[in-house]
Design a protein around this motif. Sequence first.
Motif, PDB file in Angstrom:
ATOM      1  N   GLU A   1       0.817  -1.220   0.000  1.00  0.00           N
ATOM      2  CA  GLU A   1       0.000   0.000   0.000  1.00  0.00           C
ATOM      3  C   GLU A   1       0.850   1.269   0.000  1.00  0.00           C
ATOM      4  OE1 GLU A   1      -3.276   0.363  -0.594  1.00  0.00           O
ATOM      5  OE2 GLU A   1      -3.099  -1.791  -0.939  1.00  0.00           O
ATOM      6  N   ARG A   2       1.924   1.294   0.811  1.00  0.00           N
ATOM      7  CA  ARG A   2       2.755   2.499   0.904  1.00  0.00           C
ATOM      8  C   ARG A   2       3.412   2.810  -0.444  1.00  0.00           C
ATOM      9  NH1 ARG A   2       2.299   6.901   3.934  1.00  0.00           N
ATOM     10  NH2 ARG A   2       4.258   7.714   4.685  1.00  0.00           N
ATOM     11  N   CYS A   3       3.918   1.769  -1.112  1.00  0.00           N
ATOM     12  CA  CYS A   3       4.536   1.969  -2.429  1.00  0.00           C
ATOM     13  C   CYS A   3       3.516   2.488  -3.433  1.00  0.00           C
ATOM     14  CB  CYS A   3       5.151   0.666  -2.942  1.00  0.00           C
ATOM     15  SG  CYS A   3       6.815   0.377  -2.329  1.00  0.00           S
ATOM     16  N   LYS A   4       2.314   1.894  -3.418  1.00  0.00           N
ATOM     17  CA  LYS A   4       1.262   2.350  -4.337  1.00  0.00           C
ATOM     18  C   LYS A   4       0.977   3.831  -4.102  1.00  0.00           C
ATOM     19  CE  LYS A   4      -1.463  -1.826  -4.562  1.00  0.00           C
ATOM     20  NZ  LYS A   4      -2.775  -2.396  -4.358  1.00  0.00           N
ATOM     21  N   GLU A   5       0.893   4.190  -2.828  1.00  0.00           N
ATOM     22  CA  GLU A   5       0.578   5.569  -2.464  1.00  0.00           C
ATOM     23  C   GLU A   5       1.674   6.529  -2.956  1.00  0.00           C
ATOM     24  OE1 GLU A   5      -1.118   7.601   1.630  1.00  0.00           O
ATOM     25  OE2 GLU A   5       0.481   6.124   1.810  1.00  0.00           O
ATOM     26  N   ILE A   6       2.921   6.163  -2.720  1.00  0.00           N
ATOM     27  CA  ILE A   6       4.054   7.015  -3.115  1.00  0.00           C
ATOM     28  C   ILE A   6       4.128   7.150  -4.636  1.00  0.00           C
ATOM     29  CG2 ILE A   6       6.600   7.078  -3.210  1.00  0.00           C
ATOM     30  CD1 ILE A   6       6.553   6.071  -0.265  1.00  0.00           C
ATOM     31  N   ILE A   7       3.992   6.039  -5.356  1.00  0.00           N
ATOM     32  CA  ILE A   7       4.073   6.091  -6.821  1.00  0.00           C
ATOM     33  C   ILE A   7       2.885   6.874  -7.381  1.00  0.00           C
ATOM     34  CG2 ILE A   7       3.999   4.705  -8.938  1.00  0.00           C
ATOM     35  CD1 ILE A   7       5.722   2.614  -7.416  1.00  0.00           C
ATOM     36  N   SER A   8       1.693   6.649  -6.839  1.00  0.00           N
ATOM     37  CA  SER A   8       0.508   7.379  -7.310  1.00  0.00           C
ATOM     38  C   SER A   8       0.688   8.878  -7.138  1.00  0.00           C
ATOM     39  CB  SER A   8      -0.748   6.944  -6.541  1.00  0.00           C
ATOM     40  OG  SER A   8      -1.027   5.605  -6.813  1.00  0.00           O
ATOM     41  N   TRP A   9       1.176   9.286  -5.965  1.00  0.00           N
ATOM     42  CA  TRP A   9       1.404  10.709  -5.715  1.00  0.00           C
ATOM     43  C   TRP A   9       2.450  11.259  -6.673  1.00  0.00           C
ATOM     44  CZ3 TRP A   9      -0.400  14.773  -2.918  1.00  0.00           C
ATOM     45  CH2 TRP A   9      -1.409  14.517  -1.992  1.00  0.00           C
ATOM     46  N   SER A  10       3.498  10.492  -6.873  1.00  0.00           N
ATOM     47  CA  SER A  10       4.593  10.943  -7.738  1.00  0.00           C
ATOM     48  C   SER A  10       4.144  11.104  -9.184  1.00  0.00           C
ATOM     49  CB  SER A  10       5.767   9.968  -7.668  1.00  0.00           C
ATOM     50  OG  SER A  10       6.250   9.927  -6.336  1.00  0.00           O
ATOM     51  N   MET A  11       3.224  10.240  -9.628  1.00  0.00           N
ATOM     52  CA  MET A  11       2.745  10.302 -11.008  1.00  0.00           C
ATOM     53  C   MET A  11       1.859  11.527 -11.254  1.00  0.00           C
ATOM     54  SD  MET A  11       1.973   6.342 -11.926  1.00  0.00           S
ATOM     55  CE  MET A  11       1.550   6.584 -13.647  1.00  0.00           C
ATOM     56  N   LYS A  12       1.392  12.134 -10.181  1.00  0.00           N
ATOM     57  CA  LYS A  12       0.534  13.318 -10.339  1.00  0.00           C
ATOM     58  C   LYS A  12       1.341  14.542 -10.732  1.00  0.00           C
ATOM     59  CE  LYS A  12      -2.993  11.780  -7.111  1.00  0.00           C
ATOM     60  NZ  LYS A  12      -3.553  11.938  -5.793  1.00  0.00           N
ATOM     61  N   GLY A  13       2.663  14.441 -10.676  1.00  0.00           N
ATOM     62  CA  GLY A  13       3.500  15.546 -11.111  1.00  0.00           C
ATOM     63  C   GLY A  13       3.731  16.602 -10.044  1.00  0.00           C
TER      64      GLY A  13
ATOM     65  N   GLU B   1       5.326  16.094   2.294  1.00  0.00           N
ATOM     66  CA  GLU B   1       4.493  16.784   3.289  1.00  0.00           C
ATOM     67  C   GLU B   1       3.103  16.134   3.365  1.00  0.00           C
ATOM     68  OE1 GLU B   1       2.690  21.203   3.640  1.00  0.00           O
ATOM     69  OE2 GLU B   1       4.796  21.103   2.967  1.00  0.00           O
ATOM     70  N   ALA B   2       2.513  15.864   2.205  1.00  0.00           N
ATOM     71  CA  ALA B   2       1.172  15.270   2.154  1.00  0.00           C
ATOM     72  C   ALA B   2       1.149  13.871   2.774  1.00  0.00           C
ATOM     73  CB  ALA B   2       0.678  15.212   0.718  1.00  0.00           C
ATOM     74  N   LEU B   3       2.250  13.145   2.596  1.00  0.00           N
ATOM     75  CA  LEU B   3       2.318  11.775   3.132  1.00  0.00           C
ATOM     76  C   LEU B   3       2.842  11.741   4.571  1.00  0.00           C
ATOM     77  CD1 LEU B   3       3.699   9.856   0.009  1.00  0.00           C
ATOM     78  CD2 LEU B   3       1.361   9.874   0.855  1.00  0.00           C
ATOM     79  N   GLY B   4       3.247  12.901   5.078  1.00  0.00           N
ATOM     80  CA  GLY B   4       3.742  12.977   6.460  1.00  0.00           C
ATOM     81  C   GLY B   4       5.089  12.307   6.660  1.00  0.00           C
ATOM     82  N   VAL B   5       5.963  12.393   5.649  1.00  0.00           N
ATOM     83  CA  VAL B   5       7.306  11.807   5.762  1.00  0.00           C
ATOM     84  C   VAL B   5       8.336  12.873   5.385  1.00  0.00           C
ATOM     85  CG1 VAL B   5       6.535   9.449   5.262  1.00  0.00           C
ATOM     86  CG2 VAL B   5       7.247  10.914   3.371  1.00  0.00           C
TER      87      VAL B   5
ATOM     88  N   LEU C   1      11.143   9.966   1.504  1.00  0.00           N
ATOM     89  CA  LEU C   1      10.315   9.822   0.304  1.00  0.00           C
ATOM     90  C   LEU C   1      11.171   9.430  -0.897  1.00  0.00           C
ATOM     91  CD1 LEU C   1       7.511  10.158  -1.118  1.00  0.00           C
ATOM     92  CD2 LEU C   1       8.305  12.432  -1.728  1.00  0.00           C
ATOM     93  N   ARG C   2      12.287  10.135  -1.089  1.00  0.00           N
ATOM     94  CA  ARG C   2      13.148   9.842  -2.239  1.00  0.00           C
ATOM     95  C   ARG C   2      13.670   8.411  -2.190  1.00  0.00           C
ATOM     96  NH1 ARG C   2      17.395  14.146  -3.863  1.00  0.00           N
ATOM     97  NH2 ARG C   2      17.764  12.417  -5.259  1.00  0.00           N
ATOM     98  N   LYS C   3      14.130   7.987  -1.000  1.00  0.00           N
ATOM     99  CA  LYS C   3      14.671   6.638  -0.843  1.00  0.00           C
ATOM    100  C   LYS C   3      13.568   5.593  -1.080  1.00  0.00           C
ATOM    101  CE  LYS C   3      17.386   3.964   2.529  1.00  0.00           C
ATOM    102  NZ  LYS C   3      16.666   2.701   2.487  1.00  0.00           N
ATOM    103  N   LYS C   4      12.409   5.811  -0.459  1.00  0.00           N
ATOM    104  CA  LYS C   4      11.302   4.863  -0.567  1.00  0.00           C
ATOM    105  C   LYS C   4      10.778   4.803  -2.006  1.00  0.00           C
ATOM    106  CE  LYS C   4       8.434   2.019   1.411  1.00  0.00           C
ATOM    107  NZ  LYS C   4       8.901   0.680   1.711  1.00  0.00           N
ATOM    108  N   LYS C   5      10.677   5.960  -2.652  1.00  0.00           N
ATOM    109  CA  LYS C   5      10.196   5.999  -4.043  1.00  0.00           C
ATOM    110  C   LYS C   5      11.150   5.205  -4.935  1.00  0.00           C
ATOM    111  CE  LYS C   5       9.399   9.086  -7.889  1.00  0.00           C
ATOM    112  NZ  LYS C   5       9.647  10.413  -8.413  1.00  0.00           N
ATOM    113  N   SER C   6      12.441   5.394  -4.700  1.00  0.00           N
ATOM    114  CA  SER C   6      13.450   4.682  -5.472  1.00  0.00           C
ATOM    115  C   SER C   6      13.309   3.169  -5.279  1.00  0.00           C
ATOM    116  CB  SER C   6      14.837   5.171  -5.042  1.00  0.00           C
ATOM    117  OG  SER C   6      15.823   4.441  -5.699  1.00  0.00           O
TER     118      SER C   6
END
Length: 189
Positions: free
Chosen positions: A138-150, A158-162, A167-172
Amino acid sequence: MAKHIHSDQRYVTGLVNNDTVIINEIYKRCAGKIKSWIVFNNGSEDDAADVFQEALMDVYRQAKYKSLELTCPFEPYILLICKRKWLNEIKKRSILPVTNQEEDLLHIGEDTFANADELENQEAQSKLFFNAFEKLGERCKEIISWSMKGEAQEKVAEALGVTYGYLRKKKSECMASLIKMVQSNKTEE
């Protein structure tokens, strides 16, 4: 195995039938995100409008002549098509010297069926992507979804509270997992 047609097929049907209400809904849902992404990636608002229009025409042709059946949500599908189109455009612009617009006129009569085949290929890749995406945590889906929004990474953090660093490490890590799953799915087919 029977294909499961997504409920967002109504957008594809709306495009084919030139349904103003549906087309307006597509613009409301997707145009802003596409504009943000393209402007963020060295494009102009005009570029974004052109790419979005071309993508909608591709979907229209694919639906009309190739019976496109959507097996994933419409919004990420159209975003993916627009991103590919823009990345191809960036590549073209960086290779070709800037000339007058007459050269662009040569590309107007491109074979629409070649575009439809390319779209079919993109649909297959998109399907691989979404199948792999669904398997992520779920966390990965959330991070990738947010990132795809541009959105800017700082805003996403900030929105994810991290923290931004987290965020950069987790997104990677999430993207690496996603790519690995997509590649392993490709070899299975």
